[in-house]
Design a protein around this motif. Sequence first.
Motif: not given
Length: 436
Positions: A289-299, A327-336
């Motif tokens: 669920t955390s992975v999904k919410i990270k993507s939502a915040f990045v978007e 923490r957002l830099c943990d996911c690829e979308e956040g880094r991009e």
Amino acid sequence: MVFHWKRRKAAQEKRFKVEELVIPNQFRCPISLDLMKDPVTLSSGITYDRESIETWLEGGNFTCPVTNQVLRSFDQIPNHSLRKMIQEWGVANRNHGVERIPTPRVPVSEVQVSEVLFRLEDSTKRLNGVGCLELVRQIKKWGNESERNRRCVVANGAISVFSAAFDAFARDSFERNANVLEEILSSMKWMFPIFKHSLDAEAQAHLGSQNSLRCLVWFLKCGDLSVKQDSMIALRELLSLDQKQVEALAAIEEVSEVLFGFIKHPICPAITKASLMVIFYLVSSPSPTSVKIKSAFVEMGLVSLLLEVTIHSDKSVSERALAVFDRLCDCEEGREEAYRNALTFPVLVKKILRVSELATQSSVSAIWKLSKNHEENVLVEALQVGLFQKLVLLLQLGCGDETKEKTTELLKLMNPYRAGLECIDSVDFKNLKRSF
């Protein structure tokens, strides 16, 4: 400015007058040596200020501080005669800056608290909103009178009773029971700091139920400023205790939009700080669920928003914003998203050794994550904003083991690209253009 100077001068003169005035020894507390405001007498016959002697007894002491004899009882009998003498002396010395000493209220007893909490439990079972509202306000009134009353209320299990009541009325109806729910939240606000991180399992289960969480999110959307603040504090305290509540809150769809809105359009500092902490707990969870919410915040654009917030905010907000950014830099979308923002490296480098140790840790960690799968242009940009010098200085001043490892690895990654590059100071980045 002139009026401010006059007020400050008057305050200083008032303080000097009080210091010059000799307070009679019999009016001083034997523990604090200050003027007593609520004198009470122990079984040893010695009189103390109530606040001082309660602190002494709560520290595990069973003797009279003056006589050192073991106390036969811990009863504190108000010394009304001495208190009236102190008040009269204060009135007679008003010209010397002595403030008026009000008549203290009688502290609430454990029996009184237990009785009201028992009645509150009964009213909750019957979903008697009017009765619960009256009882909650009585508890709130006691808490507003003194810190001693607050400790007494919490020590007798008020958090568990209030959590159960909140869950029950939230399950019944948010809208119909809004007044009761708001009063419960307002009272619990001052209960959390007293016994921080000590909510029992039953209280956590009630306050962390789906009904309670949805009610808290509803208050964040529809409540007034004070209710929003109380709800955010409750969420922050709850999520700091148990991972289950983090996952349950993340499952509520509108929560990410509400929290993002508080960062994008801040309404008060307390809500901004609490929102960042709640977001931090949500994006730090290892659950899917955390992975999904990270993507939502990045978007939504949280990565860029955090950089803007970090530039203009105070220490506490910057610390939280950088921790969330890391923490957002943990996911690829956040880094991009971070790569695409021209402020990423200048801001992160600037905050190293400029805000706090926590901010430095988050900044180094985020840069390390962005540089792990490095390309030459990323490292070149980091060099151009002075990262190499900052990291060398950080190693010289000292840091934690984890930060030291990341710092050392970053220095090794950048070293091959140093030749021929002119490193500039990190504070000079306003007109900096990306190197690619």
